[in-house]
Design an enzyme around this catalytic site. Sequence first.
Site, short mmCIF file in Angstrom:
data_model
loop_
_atom_site.label_atom_id
_atom_site.label_comp_id
_atom_site.label_asym_id
_atom_site.label_seq_id
_atom_site.Cartn_x
_atom_site.Cartn_y
_atom_site.Cartn_z
N GLU A 195 39.84 2.03 46.16
CA GLU A 195 38.62 1.22 46.53
C GLU A 195 39.22 -0.35 46.88
O GLU A 195 40.17 -0.71 46.05
CB GLU A 195 37.69 1.08 45.39
CG GLU A 195 36.52 0.28 45.57
CD GLU A 195 35.80 -0.36 44.29
OE1 GLU A 195 36.20 -0.19 43.23
OE2 GLU A 195 34.68 -0.76 44.66
N ARG A 203 46.90 8.74 33.90
CA ARG A 203 47.44 7.74 34.63
C ARG A 203 48.39 6.75 33.95
O ARG A 203 48.90 7.11 32.69
CB ARG A 203 46.09 6.50 34.59
CG ARG A 203 45.81 5.98 33.26
CD ARG A 203 44.33 5.13 33.30
NE ARG A 203 44.37 4.45 34.52
CZ ARG A 203 43.10 4.15 35.02
NH1 ARG A 203 42.08 4.86 34.67
NH2 ARG A 203 43.00 3.64 36.35
N LYS A 236 42.34 -3.19 36.50
CA LYS A 236 41.94 -4.17 37.40
C LYS A 236 41.47 -5.44 37.20
O LYS A 236 41.69 -6.47 37.18
CB LYS A 236 41.21 -3.54 38.70
CG LYS A 236 41.92 -2.91 39.67
CD LYS A 236 41.06 -2.26 40.84
CE LYS A 236 41.88 -1.39 41.80
NZ LYS A 236 40.80 -0.98 42.87
#
Length: 566
Positions: free
Chosen positions: A46, A271, A281
Amino acid sequence: MEEENKQGSEETASQGGSRRNFVRDIIDEDLKTGRYNTVHTRFPPEPNGYLHIGHAKSICLNFGTAKDYQGLCNLRFDDTNPTKEDVEYVESIQEDVRWLGFDWGDRMYYASDYFDKLYEYAVALIRKGKAYVDDLNADQIREHRGTLTEPGKDSPYRNRSIDENLDLFERMRKGEFPDGSKTLRAKIDMSSPNINMRDPVMYRILHATHHRTGDKWCVYPMYDWAHGQSDSMEGITHSICTLEFEDHRPLYNWFVDQLGIFRPRQIEFARLNLTYTVMSKRRLLQLVHEGHVRGWDDPRMPTISGLRRRGYTPESVRLFADRIGVSKADSVIDVSVLEDCLRADLNKRARRVMAVLHPIRVVIENYPDGQVEELEAVNNPEDESMGTRKIPFSKVLYIEQDDFREDPPKKYFRLSPGAEVRLRYAYIIKCVGVVKDPQTGLITELRCTYDPDTKSGSPASQRKVKGTIHWVSAEHAVDAEARVYDRLFNVPDPGGENWKSSLNPDSLEIVKGCRLEPGLAKAKPQDRFQFERLGYYCVDDESTEGHLVFNRTVTLRDTWAKIESK
RNA sequence: UGGGGCGUAGCCAAGUGGUAAGGCAGCGGCCUUUGGAGCCGCCAUUCGUAGGUUCGAAUCCUGCCGCCCCAGCCA
């Protein structure tokens, strides 16, 4: 299959590596059974932030796996939320993926490319009676959703007629209703034990300007609605994502099955987490916005742009991705693994130079005034093809403050009163005097003598001394600033609410007045060197010929520091 | 008390019924004009745990324990 005996060979990762992992097992099986006959993956960020080392793991996995199977990997921007996304990010993402060494050919897509098709698909679901317009607001939807242990309740609007749904959805699209007043929901099962199946929202009303579609749309698809269909439309065979999407998989499958379109296989992996840093983020954004670092590309950031500015090489990051492997177990990788990958790469390719960060003046008393010798130094002992260079030697030199101790500890091999040490590529010197400032008592100069018979390379130079130190000729040295970086956090796991309290206040030390060998005067941004005995340094983007700035990329292994700390 | 996952050394990770790869870290040694690099050796009698099946189990079965994720009109 006969390649399996090669799995033990490390250090061969140049394009994503070839280690065995569970993703490859699944792909092999799919190829064998004929479920798919090619491998087509995608990297779907994104554009709402900069890429970090965790994304690098995903990029290497997606692009690397596709490449190894002679398949393809698309780059796709999942730009379904115009309120958070920006072109600044789509540009940085492309740069970072390219820098890592991967190529998406002409296959760069956006979820927003599919907004029209997605709208058609939504209409098709409405016609099938599988989607409906809901007038409940966000709070009401939450109340109706139930909890982890209790089933949800049907919305009172759940059984509107198909025609009414069609009409309402059309008017939502046209912008007739205010933000948040209605949603389009999939009609699945409000009592499903999987909360993702409790009539998930497909579209929300957002009177927002999208960075690519402008004001064309007043409704935007949710990720859960857009993602699977995007994969399907692109013919993605293996949709590799992280663990938290595992229980969204039944929903994605439900959508493509209801629509009767191509069904990709989703595979979830754990992850990346790294010690001594943060990766979310949200937190990275906070570090930037609150000024704890100097920007997204601050060399202390785990962002790809930060690593790049720090002096990391794409090869070292790819090697890292290969070494850590891929699995489904939650894990935290020790940052030393990353650092070791970097050293392994830089050791083979970085030019050696001599640089004194904290200079102390040395006068060679018995060396002739005004004499200058050009001494030969090798550029990289690991790679003869990198050749040699000449460095000037003269009566007045600088050495590292840390390479002299007036009162040396045991096993200290460097310079001290009366002791001898070799000056790298030059002579053996002996300290015969220490000059101090009468006011402060601080050492201002070392008086030494040299042994003319010990010149490097000369037949009579065989005499051994314990230590060898680096130096630079005072009158020939060039000045520079060094930015000495350390870990951003001083605890391995800066988790929890209080994470900012473990920010390392000494993560950046700016050292001015460094003295470098003259050949470095023309160093350009991104040039990498090994400062002998100190570490790897690269020229910062802010560096100019008049004001050289070097970033410390990583130190060398320092066994003396280890001994001394005991 | 719902659903989905995961547990192999300090940290990662191979292993897919035949007797525990490899890397990082650590420790010891060799070598060295970078205390760099390189090289050699050590580092899990045991795979979360308790049973079961089997000639044989990290691998199969059952129970238990622990950890992670999910209740955004974020992705």
